[in-house]
Every structure is written in structure tokens, then in C-alpha cells.
Write an enzyme that holds these catalytic residues in place. Structure first.
Site, PDB file in Angstrom:
ATOM      1  N   GLY A 215      11.635   0.139  -5.075  1.00 19.56           N
ATOM      2  CA  GLY A 215      10.772   0.556  -3.972  1.00 19.56           C
ATOM      3  C   GLY A 215      10.810   2.056  -3.812  1.00 19.56           C
ATOM      4  N   ASN A 216      10.545   2.528  -2.593  1.00 21.37           N
ATOM      5  CA  ASN A 216      10.453   3.984  -2.399  1.00 21.37           C
ATOM      6  C   ASN A 216      11.828   4.630  -2.158  1.00 21.37           C
ATOM      7  OD1 ASN A 216      10.893   4.468   0.660  1.00 21.37           O
ATOM      8  ND2 ASN A 216       9.487   2.728   0.589  1.00 21.37           N
ATOM      9  N   ALA A 218      12.910   6.715   0.170  1.00 18.22           N
ATOM     10  CA  ALA A 218      13.459   6.780   1.532  1.00 18.22           C
ATOM     11  C   ALA A 218      14.298   5.527   1.796  1.00 18.22           C
ATOM     12  CB  ALA A 218      12.326   6.897   2.555  1.00 18.22           C
ATOM     13  N   VAL A 219      13.754   4.365   1.463  1.00 20.67           N
ATOM     14  CA  VAL A 219      14.521   3.120   1.638  1.00 20.67           C
ATOM     15  C   VAL A 219      15.655   3.068   0.609  1.00 20.67           C
ATOM     16  CG1 VAL A 219      14.414   0.594   1.620  1.00 20.67           C
ATOM     17  CG2 VAL A 219      12.580   1.898   2.689  1.00 20.67           C
ATOM     18  N   GLY A 220      15.420   3.628  -0.571  1.00 19.88           N
ATOM     19  CA  GLY A 220      16.482   3.698  -1.587  1.00 19.88           C
ATOM     20  C   GLY A 220      17.742   4.341  -1.024  1.00 19.88           C
ATOM     21  N   GLU A 237      15.424   1.442  -8.556  1.00 18.89           N
ATOM     22  CA  GLU A 237      14.201   1.670  -9.347  1.00 18.89           C
ATOM     23  C   GLU A 237      13.177   2.265  -8.387  1.00 18.89           C
ATOM     24  OE1 GLU A 237      13.786   1.338 -12.541  1.00 18.89           O
ATOM     25  OE2 GLU A 237      15.466   0.087 -13.163  1.00 18.89           O
ATOM     26  N   CYS A 272       4.313   2.055 -10.287  1.00 20.22           N
ATOM     27  CA  CYS A 272       5.342   3.103 -10.197  1.00 20.22           C
ATOM     28  C   CYS A 272       5.190   4.132 -11.304  1.00 20.22           C
ATOM     29  CB  CYS A 272       6.733   2.475 -10.237  1.00 20.22           C
ATOM     30  SG  CYS A 272       6.997   1.448 -11.684  1.00 20.22           S
TER      31      CYS A 272
HETATM   32  P1  NAD Z   1       8.002  -2.198   0.103  1.00 19.96           P
HETATM   33  O1  NAD Z   1       7.451  -1.588   1.337  1.00 19.96           O
HETATM   34  O2  NAD Z   1       7.642  -3.582  -0.261  1.00 19.96           O
HETATM   35  O3  NAD Z   1       9.584  -2.042   0.188  1.00 19.96           O
HETATM   36  C1  NAD Z   1      10.431  -2.493  -0.850  1.00 19.96           C
HETATM   37  C2  NAD Z   1      11.476  -3.427  -0.275  1.00 19.96           C
HETATM   38  O4  NAD Z   1      12.300  -2.721   0.642  1.00 19.96           O
HETATM   39  C3  NAD Z   1      10.867  -4.600   0.478  1.00 19.96           C
HETATM   40  O5  NAD Z   1      11.496  -5.785   0.059  1.00 19.96           O
HETATM   41  C4  NAD Z   1      11.133  -4.261   1.918  1.00 19.96           C
HETATM   42  O6  NAD Z   1      11.317  -5.396   2.724  1.00 19.96           O
HETATM   43  C5  NAD Z   1      12.410  -3.455   1.851  1.00 19.96           C
HETATM   44  N1  NAD Z   1      12.522  -2.501   2.956  1.00 19.96           N
HETATM   45  C6  NAD Z   1      11.524  -1.766   3.497  1.00 19.96           C
HETATM   46  N2  NAD Z   1      12.012  -0.993   4.493  1.00 19.96           N
HETATM   47  C7  NAD Z   1      13.336  -1.242   4.565  1.00 19.96           C
HETATM   48  C8  NAD Z   1      14.401  -0.755   5.386  1.00 19.96           C
HETATM   49  N3  NAD Z   1      14.184   0.150   6.344  1.00 19.96           N
HETATM   50  N4  NAD Z   1      15.640  -1.243   5.182  1.00 19.96           N
HETATM   51  C9  NAD Z   1      15.879  -2.150   4.221  1.00 19.96           C
HETATM   52  N5  NAD Z   1      14.902  -2.658   3.418  1.00 19.96           N
HETATM   53  C10 NAD Z   1      13.657  -2.204   3.582  1.00 19.96           C
HETATM   54  O7  NAD Z   1       7.613  -1.337  -1.181  1.00 19.96           O
HETATM   55  P2  NAD Z   1       7.410   0.229  -1.328  1.00 19.96           P
HETATM   56  O8  NAD Z   1       8.683   0.945  -1.089  1.00 19.96           O
HETATM   57  O9  NAD Z   1       6.177   0.675  -0.633  1.00 19.96           O
HETATM   58  O10 NAD Z   1       7.084   0.216  -2.903  1.00 19.96           O
HETATM   59  C11 NAD Z   1       6.369   1.218  -3.505  1.00 19.96           C
HETATM   60  C12 NAD Z   1       7.336   2.248  -4.086  1.00 19.96           C
HETATM   61  O11 NAD Z   1       8.155   1.613  -5.060  1.00 19.96           O
HETATM   62  C13 NAD Z   1       6.648   3.366  -4.824  1.00 19.96           C
HETATM   63  O12 NAD Z   1       7.341   4.558  -4.572  1.00 19.96           O
HETATM   64  C14 NAD Z   1       6.793   2.966  -6.280  1.00 19.96           C
HETATM   65  O13 NAD Z   1       6.719   4.057  -7.173  1.00 19.96           O
HETATM   66  C15 NAD Z   1       8.141   2.337  -6.274  1.00 19.96           C
HETATM   67  N6  NAD Z   1       8.261   1.388  -7.383  1.00 19.96           N
HETATM   68  C16 NAD Z   1       9.178   1.623  -8.344  1.00 19.96           C
HETATM   69  C17 NAD Z   1       9.272   0.772  -9.428  1.00 19.96           C
HETATM   70  C18 NAD Z   1      10.259   1.002 -10.531  1.00 19.96           C
HETATM   71  O14 NAD Z   1      10.468   0.086 -11.316  1.00 19.96           O
HETATM   72  N7  NAD Z   1      10.874   2.162 -10.638  1.00 19.96           N
HETATM   73  C19 NAD Z   1       8.442  -0.348  -9.494  1.00 19.96           C
HETATM   74  C20 NAD Z   1       7.518  -0.553  -8.470  1.00 19.96           C
HETATM   75  C21 NAD Z   1       7.443   0.305  -7.408  1.00 19.96           C
END
Ligand code: NAD
Length: 499
Positions: A215-216, A218-220, A237, A272
């Protein structure tokens, strides 16, 4: 279909009506610790130690994907408007990875017998590849099936039990997963929880043996901090701004245009590794834009060269992201040099555009994650390298060039998760290790590299009792003779090395 969510049918305009949000009912949140406890108890029985059990679960996953392919494609369409072709190739087709893991498992898991000093050969020196334990997999909405199942392949191959937490922003796919996962997997091995921030925050309070987050950034950071409390290893990731560099000498721009647009238009730019922006010398910009326009006319001839209303093109996931991408376009001080600013606010769809601008523009401040390309002028390849290295390390770097010296320069002087010459996104087709660096993430997924993330290398020796005399040097008292011997042992001859 699942009871806690639904896949809506097609709306009057032929496109899916937007799906409803759903989650695990709040009353069930306290039960999350119970799921964690159940999986831990199950892992401790050694349930996943036999390779046959791992293969059985991997085969179950592949069947879950292929036997329900039409349901998955419908759910993916409902959440993202993704054409069936893309759902097949980029999501359901991930079932190949489970099949590959079954075929490779014996080799991946074989204990290592390292070369050691002859005095240790009789100690049975062995490196066992053991599962970490119970792992948490948190996935995003953009490839909702792939990004949940891909890490699960690796976790199962390595012999772990897993809890899946798919994204609340792809509710149709998450609901279908909630329905199918219990039907296909052993509940002592794989469980699933649906929900958003509240549920995930609860899950992160528990102690896992590995957390795999996609995911993104910030949450990472939230994930990494929560994991640090328990010293839990993480794979992150993440995303970022993946550049396209044009080194034009000798390039066929018609092919370049197709390959760039293919990467940007897949899932309407919400990938991504989608190319985020283009770095191109001034003289090649007009010919490149003309070639892109020609490509659009060819690909979308049924809808007048426009993607917006084509069934071969997806849409932005939800209103928040639609407004976000639109906001970036509105704030940009650049000029549209390809396509037209056209949107369908009811469907959250956007026509692909290129905006000529510079590195300070709002479009360059965050990952765009939509069908909008900033186009930035560079003087030459060295200028492009400096532009890229001045910013966060991207997840992918795409360099279009026929020059071997240019390729070497990018290899030696830039950093990125992946590096692709003369195409976009094709590193994913080959089954290579996949992962970011710096802001684009840490750790790997796919194939053997993914398996390694979920594996602990457990070093083992078995010291024979009749070797007691040989090992007794280590015991006090440290006589002069022993100290002299220790000097001899501890000082190797260092080779002469010159760069
Ligand atoms: P999203 O909003 O679905 O969030 C990802 C996960 O994090 C979800 O399961 C969500 O429930 C959880 N989450 C959200 N906020 C949270 C919090 N405050 N605390 C704990 N968990 C939380 O997805 P997203 O982040 O919008 O995804 C898009 C991003 O992911 C883009 O930056 C994209 O580049 C990146 N991405 C990376 C890859 C990779 O393989 N490197 C693949 C796909 C997407």
C-alpha cells in the site's frame, strides 16, 4: 455471494454501479485476538511442516482462483471497472504462481549443506529453511486479488499460517474472498478478516511473526512502527513516482508510445509500477505526443480515439481518489500536450492526458495513481539521472534507449526497485524478484525471493561426543600455548586487492 458485502450488477449505462462499503461487524472485533490465538495453536501442531500439506493448500488456492474466474472478474469489474482481459491476465493469472510454487517447492525447501572447514564436516552442518510462524498479510485495492494471493503463495510455500486482511476499498473482491477462502483453505492455515483502519489497528496490536504490507508509504510507516513494538520483521511493498526516460537516438517512437501507454492505461494508471512521468528532450516531445495520439486512435477507434467511454479502459476506484487526481490536474501550472481534460464524474473515469510542466509542479509532489502524465524537459541522459537521483527512489525506472553506454549509466548511477529497458511493467511478466528500495519499500515478493521473505534460515550442527578432545581448546584456563594457538587461528592472510 457473501452476506457482508455485495457485487452490484451493471448500471443503466452498461457500467457497474459503485459497490457498497462493508466490514467485519464491530461487535466481532474483540474476536480478532481469538483468530490469532487459533492460528498460533494450529501452527504449533506442525500442521504446515509436511510439504504435501503446503502443496495441498497451494493447489486449493489455484483452484479457488480458476474455478471462480468469472465471479472474480465480475467483482474486480464492480470495484474498478477493470476490463475482463486485464482481470484475467493481471489478477486471476496469478494462480500460475501457486502452480509454480508447487513445482519448485522441493528445491526451495531443501536444507542447505554448506562447504565448511574439514574439522567441522562431521558435525552435520545444515541450514534448515523453516517457516517464521503466523503471518499477517495486509493488501490494497488496486489489484485486490493478486496482492492478497501473491504474498500468500510465498507464505504457504514457506510453511506459515496466515491471516489475510484485504482492502475495504475493493469491497466486492473482499466480500468474495470472505466467502471463498473458508471454502477452499484449511481454517487452521488461512483465515481472513475484512475491515478498514479500525480492524487493522487492532490486528497490529497483536504479535505476528511477519507482516507483509502492500500500500502507500504513510500507512507503511504505521505498520513499521506497530511491528517494531514486537520486533516483528516486515515487508513493505510501497509505491512512488516511476519515471520514463527517453534517450531518442534511433528509437521507433510509434513503438515507444504504445509501450508507455500500455503501462499508464492498465487499471487507469492505478498500478504501483505504472509509469508516472516522462523525461524527454524538447526535440522529441512533439513526435512522441503525435505517436501517442496515433496509438489512441488505433486502440480506441470504436470510441473516436478516446478511452473515457471505452469498455477496454477502467476507471478511478472511488470519489476520493477521483477528486484527488482531478485536484492535481487543476492545480498544475502546465499545458496539456496530449489528450483532452475530459472526465465522467458519475463513473469516476478520466481521459488520459499529458501535461508539459517542470519538476516543481504539484503533479510532481506525489504519486499520481491515475491516467495523467507530467512531461518534463531534460537536456540529456545525465540530466535525467540527476533529476531521478534528486528524488525518492522509485519502484520502477523505465529507460527507452538503444545505447549500451546509457544503459550502463542508469545501472551504475541510479537506484530504483526495478529497472526496465525499452518497455513498461514487463518485469512483472517474467517472474523476477519484485520489491522497492527506500521510499518505494523494503523486502521482496514473487517466486523464490517471496518464499525467502517468509523463511528463517535455521543453522544447525550436531557435535559428536568423540570430538571432545578437538574442542577442548576453548575451555579455561587459557594457557600460553592456547593463547598462541588462538593468535594463529584468528589472523588470516589478507589478499592484495587494488581497484
Ligand atoms: P488501501 O487504502 O487499500 O490501503 C492498503 C491497506 O492498508 C488496506 O488493507 C487498508 O485497510 C490498510 N490501512 C489503511 N489505512 C490504515 C491505517 N491507518 N492503519 C492500518 N492499516 C491501514 O491502499 P492504498 O494505500 O491506497 O494503495 C495504493 C498504494 O499502494 C500506492 O501507493 C501504490 O503504489 C501502492 N502499491 C504498491 C504495490 C507494490 O507491490 N509495491 C502494489 C500495489 C500498490
Amino acid at each position: 455471494m457473501a452476506t457482508n458485502g455485495k457485487v452490484n450488477g451493471n448500471g443503466a449505462n452498461g457500467h457497474a454501479a459503485l459497490p457498497e462499503w462493508h466490514s467485519t461487524p464491530l461487535a466481532e472485533i474483540p474476536k480478532l485476538w481469538q483468530l490469532h490465538a487459533d492460528l498460533n495453536a494450529s501452527f504449533r501442531t506442525g500442521i504446515m511442516w509436511p510439504l504435501a500439506k503446503r502443496k495441498q493448500e497451494l493447489a486449493a488456492m489455484a483452484r479457488m482462483m480458476t474455478e471462480n474466474a468469472e465471479l472474480w472478474a465480475k467483482a474486480i469489474y464492480a470495484d474498478l471497472g477493470k476490463p475482463e482481459f486485464q482481470a484475467n491476465l493481471f489478477e486471476i493469472g496469478i494462480s500460475h504462481q501457486a502452480v509454480t510454487a508447487i513445482a519448485e517447492l522441493d528445491e526451495w525447501t531443501a536444507p542447505l549443506k554448506p562447504d565448511v572447514h574439514e574439522r567441522h564436516t562431521e558435525w552435520s552442518p545444515t541450514v534448515y529453511k523453516v517457516p517464521k510462524g503466523v503471518v499477517l498479510i495486509i493488501s490494497p485495492w488496486n489489484y485486490p486479488l493478486t496482492l492478497t494471493m501473491q504474498p500468500l503463495v510465498a507464505a504457504l510455500a514457506a510453511g506459515n499460517c496466515a491471516l489475510l486482511k484485504p482492502s475495504e476499498l475493493a469491497p466486492s473482491v473482499s466480500a468474495l474472498m470472505a466467502e471463498l477462502v473458508p471454502k477452499y483453505f484449511d481454517p487452521g492455515v488461512v483465515r481472513l478478516v475484512n475491515g478498514g483502519v479500525k480492524e487493522t489497528t487492532r490486528l497490529l496490536e497483536l504479535k505476528w511473526d511477519h507482516i507483509f504490507y502492500t500500500g502507500n508509504g504513510a500507512v507503511g510507516r504505521i505498520i513499521a512502527q506497530a511491528a517494531a513494538r514486537h520486533l516483528t520483521p516486515v515487508t513493505l511493498e510501497l509505491g512512488g513516482k516511476s519515471p520514463v526516460v527517453i534517450d531518442p537516438t534511433g528509437l521507433d517512437l510509434n513503438i515507444v508510445a504504445k509501450r508507455i501507454l500500455h503501462g499508464k492505461l492498465a487499471n487507469a494508471g492505478q498500478t504501483c509500477v505504472a509509469p508516472d512521468y516522462i523525461l524527454c528532450p524538447e526535440a522529441s516531445q512533439k513526435p512522441l505526443m503525435a505517436a501517442m495520439t496515433k496509438t489512441m486512435e488505433e486502440w480506441f477507434h470504436e470510441t473516436g480515439g478516446k478511452a473515457l467511454r471505452s469498455p477496454h479502459y477502467g476507471r478511478i476506484v472511488n470519489e476520493r481518489h477521483f477528486r484527488r487526481v482531478q485536484g492535481l490536474v487543476e492545480k498544475s501550472k502546465g499545458e496539456v500536450v496530449f489528450g483532452e481534460k475530459q472526465t465522467d464524474p458519475e463513473r469516476y473515469a478520466m481521459e488520459p492526458i499529458v501535461i508539459k510542466t517542470d519538476g516543481e509542479d504539484d503533479l510532481m509532489k506525489e504519486e499520481i495513481f491515475g491516467p495523467v502524465f507530467p512531461l518534463i524537459t531534460i537536456k540529456d541522459v545525465d540530466d535525467a539521472i540527476n533529476f531521478i537521483e534528486d528524488r525518492d527512489h522509485p519502484l520502477s525506472l523505465y529507460v527507452f534507449t538503444k545505447n549500451d553506454e546509457t544503459k550502463q549509466k542508469f545501472l551504475a548511477r541510479t537506484r530504483s526497485g526495478g529497472l526496465v529497458f525499452n518497455d513498461t511493467m514487463e518485469q512483472l511478466a517474467v517472474g523476477l524478484p519484485f520489491g522497492g528500495v527506500g521510499e518505494s519499500g523494503m523486502g521482496y515478493t514473487v517466486g523464490r525471493a517471496g518464499y525467502d521473505q517468509f523463511t528463517h534460515l535455521r543453522a544447525s550442527v550436531d557435535v559428536p561426543y568423540d570430538h571432545e578432545e578437538a574442542v577442548s581448546l576453548r575451555y579455561p584456563p587459557y594457557t600460553e600455548e592456547k593463547v598462541n594457538l588462538s593468535k594463529l587461528i584468528s589472523r588470516p592472510e589478507v589478499p592484495n586487492v587494488h581497484a
